[in-house]
Design a protein around this motif. Structure first.
Motif, PDB file in Angstrom:
ATOM      1  N   LEU A  36     -86.965  11.578 -39.909  1.00  0.00           N
ATOM      2  CA  LEU A  36     -86.937  11.548 -41.375  1.00  0.00           C
ATOM      3  C   LEU A  36     -86.020  10.442 -41.906  1.00  0.00           C
ATOM      4  N   THR A  37     -84.941  10.184 -41.177  1.00  0.00           N
ATOM      5  CA  THR A  37     -83.987   9.139 -41.575  1.00  0.00           C
ATOM      6  C   THR A  37     -83.444   8.467 -40.312  1.00  0.00           C
ATOM      7  N   THR A  38     -82.560   7.495 -40.484  1.00  0.00           N
ATOM      8  CA  THR A  38     -81.971   6.824 -39.316  1.00  0.00           C
ATOM      9  C   THR A  38     -80.572   7.377 -39.065  1.00  0.00           C
ATOM     10  N   ILE A  39     -80.119   7.278 -37.836  1.00  0.00           N
ATOM     11  CA  ILE A  39     -78.767   7.748 -37.511  1.00  0.00           C
ATOM     12  C   ILE A  39     -77.725   6.869 -38.203  1.00  0.00           C
ATOM     13  N   GLY A  47     -77.806  16.188 -40.601  1.00  0.00           N
ATOM     14  CA  GLY A  47     -78.253  14.798 -40.669  1.00  0.00           C
ATOM     15  C   GLY A  47     -78.764  14.296 -39.332  1.00  0.00           C
ATOM     16  N   PHE A  48     -78.062  14.658 -38.254  1.00  0.00           N
ATOM     17  CA  PHE A  48     -78.454  14.257 -36.902  1.00  0.00           C
ATOM     18  C   PHE A  48     -79.859  14.779 -36.577  1.00  0.00           C
ATOM     19  N   ARG A  49     -80.091  16.040 -36.910  1.00  0.00           N
ATOM     20  CA  ARG A  49     -81.401  16.639 -36.622  1.00  0.00           C
ATOM     21  C   ARG A  49     -82.516  15.949 -37.423  1.00  0.00           C
ATOM     22  N   LYS A  50     -82.194  15.517 -38.649  1.00  0.00           N
ATOM     23  CA  LYS A  50     -83.188  14.820 -39.466  1.00  0.00           C
ATOM     24  C   LYS A  50     -83.442  13.408 -38.914  1.00  0.00           C
ATOM     25  N   ALA A  51     -82.408  12.799 -38.315  1.00  0.00           N
ATOM     26  CA  ALA A  51     -82.590  11.491 -37.677  1.00  0.00           C
ATOM     27  C   ALA A  51     -83.445  11.627 -36.420  1.00  0.00           C
ATOM     28  N   VAL A  52     -83.219  12.684 -35.658  1.00  0.00           N
ATOM     29  CA  VAL A  52     -83.981  12.921 -34.427  1.00  0.00           C
ATOM     30  C   VAL A  52     -85.453  13.189 -34.745  1.00  0.00           C
ATOM     31  N   ARG A  74     -81.244   7.974 -47.278  1.00  0.00           N
ATOM     32  CA  ARG A  74     -82.545   7.330 -47.475  1.00  0.00           C
ATOM     33  C   ARG A  74     -83.518   7.752 -46.376  1.00  0.00           C
ATOM     34  N   LYS A  75     -84.775   7.961 -46.755  1.00  0.00           N
ATOM     35  CA  LYS A  75     -85.819   8.329 -45.803  1.00  0.00           C
ATOM     36  C   LYS A  75     -86.449   7.071 -45.217  1.00  0.00           C
ATOM     37  N   ILE A  76     -86.823   7.150 -43.949  1.00  0.00           N
ATOM     38  CA  ILE A  76     -87.517   6.019 -43.319  1.00  0.00           C
ATOM     39  C   ILE A  76     -88.886   5.847 -43.985  1.00  0.00           C
ATOM     40  N   CYS A  77     -89.240   4.593 -44.264  1.00  0.00           N
ATOM     41  CA  CYS A  77     -90.546   4.288 -44.843  1.00  0.00           C
ATOM     42  C   CYS A  77     -91.645   4.728 -43.866  1.00  0.00           C
ATOM     43  N   PRO A  78     -92.581   5.589 -44.302  1.00  0.00           N
ATOM     44  CA  PRO A  78     -93.611   6.078 -43.367  1.00  0.00           C
ATOM     45  C   PRO A  78     -94.594   4.996 -42.923  1.00  0.00           C
TER      46      PRO A  78
END
Length: 406
Positions: free
Chosen positions: A394-397, A386-391, A292-296
């Motif tokens: 884009l998403t949460t860890i 996934g880690f890079r997208k959390a950093v 899931r993507k973080i709500c902007p």
């Protein structure tokens, strides 16, 4: 959206004057407005529990009374053209709902007998898949470059792997759209056909007439295709035909159920395919999951605590973890239904099958050794992607670990 929900609640209060047509129509409208991918009608002792799958997670929405349980399922059967007098066997169908303000919504229906009555699941198929490209799906620049290089080759196999609901079909449709030109003949064999693509011949698997993936693939080869998409390699016969198709000068795209990219090659061995044939045909394997993507709207920066850093140190290298000071999360707002998430994107590992991996596979190397070799050659592991997208926010860890970490 709240107005639609209110309409459903008001309709339920009418008792015997309730309109089943309005109730089901408004429910579908509300699901579409809520960005739901599925509506679950789960019968229980008291009635029917209605749940929506939003961004991959099921959420309770309504509880319909026992008195209208059979009528709700009957209305869905009528819409999908299914038998209303059959209650003991599974039935599948589809229909289209037309809304003036929302446009058409294609809906796939699955009904199965359960302990407290018939259970129904409606899959909502919007045309949003047509808008996707590799960037929107979540591919990094390096991974997208590897994928584009592989799809430009005139023959061989490209495989997308992952569990059910991980976005494999959407990825294949995106690749097919990239390849779809008037100079090329593309044929697909699917079960079911989820989206209609103009200019492509799409064949629906039909068990009643004996049209399986294997039989369909045999027929397709006589239709002079350049590129073939097989919805899923499920058995040894389909696997053998797919490999032979790729050997005879066709580009073949398909999906497999494996946990990661490296276990795909041994999985084909399990399907009784000769190692030299696998090594000769598979060009690229993409393993994936959806997060899931973080709500902007309500996105917020969150400093990493020492406890978090310590618990993550066993999963990620110090060189990755040490420079990171913050992650991100969503506080929850009206736009995301207080969940903190809105939408989904893919996390991937893209394994290019080069000579070193082929040689390792031919000498029956384990999946672990193949994986280490691929990483040494530049493959980004899925959890690292996934880690890079959390950093990057884009998403949460937490979401990455929920979906990927075993």
């Amino acid at each position: 959206m709240q107005t639609t929900k209110h309409k459903i609640e008001q309709e339920l209060k009418k008792g015997s004057d309730l309109s089943m047509i309005n109730l089901v129509d408004e429910l579908i409208r509300f699901a579409n407005e809520s960005r739901a991918s599925d509506i679950h009608f789960d019968p229980n002792e008291k009635g029917i529990r209605i749940r929506f799958r939003i961004d991959g997670v099921l959420q309770d929405m309504f509880s319909f009374p026992r008195e209208i349980k059979s009528e709700v399922i009957s209305r869905i059967k009528v819409l999908a053209g299914l038998r209303t007098d059959e209650h003991q066997t599974a039935q599948d169908g589809r229909f289209r709902s037309l809304f003036e303000d929302l446009g058409p919504v294609d809906i796939r229906v699955s009904i199965a007998p359960a302990y407290y009555g018939e259970n129904a699941v409606l899959r909502l198929l919007s045309d949003k898949a047509e808008e996707f490209n590799l960037d929107l799906l979540g591919f990094s620049d390096a991974d997208a470059e590897n994928v584009l290089r592989a799809v430009k080759r005139p023959h061989g196999m490209i495989l997308s792997t992952g569990p059910t609901g991980s976005g494999k079909t959407t990825l294949l449709y995106t690749l097919i759209k990239l390849l779809n030109t008037k100079e090329i003949s593309i044929i697909t064999i699917e079960d079911p056909i989820e989206y209609s693509i103009e200019g492509i011949n799409q064949i629906q698997v039909n068990s009643r007439t004996g049209l399986s993936f294997a039989n369909g693939l045999r027929s397709v080869l006589r239709q002079d295709p350049d590129i073939i998409m097989v919805g899923e390699i499920r058995d040894s016969e389909t696997a053998a035909l797919a490999v032979n198709t790729a050997l005879t000068g066709h580009l073949l795209l398909s999906t497999l159920h494996t946990n990661d990219a490296a276990t795909t090659l041994p999985r084909l061995l399990d399907m009784k395919i000769e190692p030299y044939l696998v090594a000769s045909t598979v060009n690229l394997v993409m393993a994936q999951r959806l997060v899931r993507k973080i709500c902007p709207v309500c996105k917020d920066k969150k400093p990493i605590s020492e406890n978090e850093r310590k618990s993550l140190s066993g999963l990620f290298s110090a060189s990755l973890l040490e420079p990171i000071k913050n992650f991100y999360n969503g506080k929850g707002c009206d736009k995301c239904g207080q969940s903190g998430y809105r939408g989904r994107l893919g996390v991937y590992e893209v394994m290019v099958i080069d000579e070193s991996i082929r040689e390792a596979f031919l000498r029956r190397a384990s999946a672990t050794e193949i994986r280490q070799l691929a990483i040494a050659k530049g493959m980004t592991p899925m959890i690292e992607d996934g880690f890079r997208k959390a950093v990057s926010g884009l998403t949460t860890i937490e979401e990455v670990l929920r979906v990927i970490h075993e």
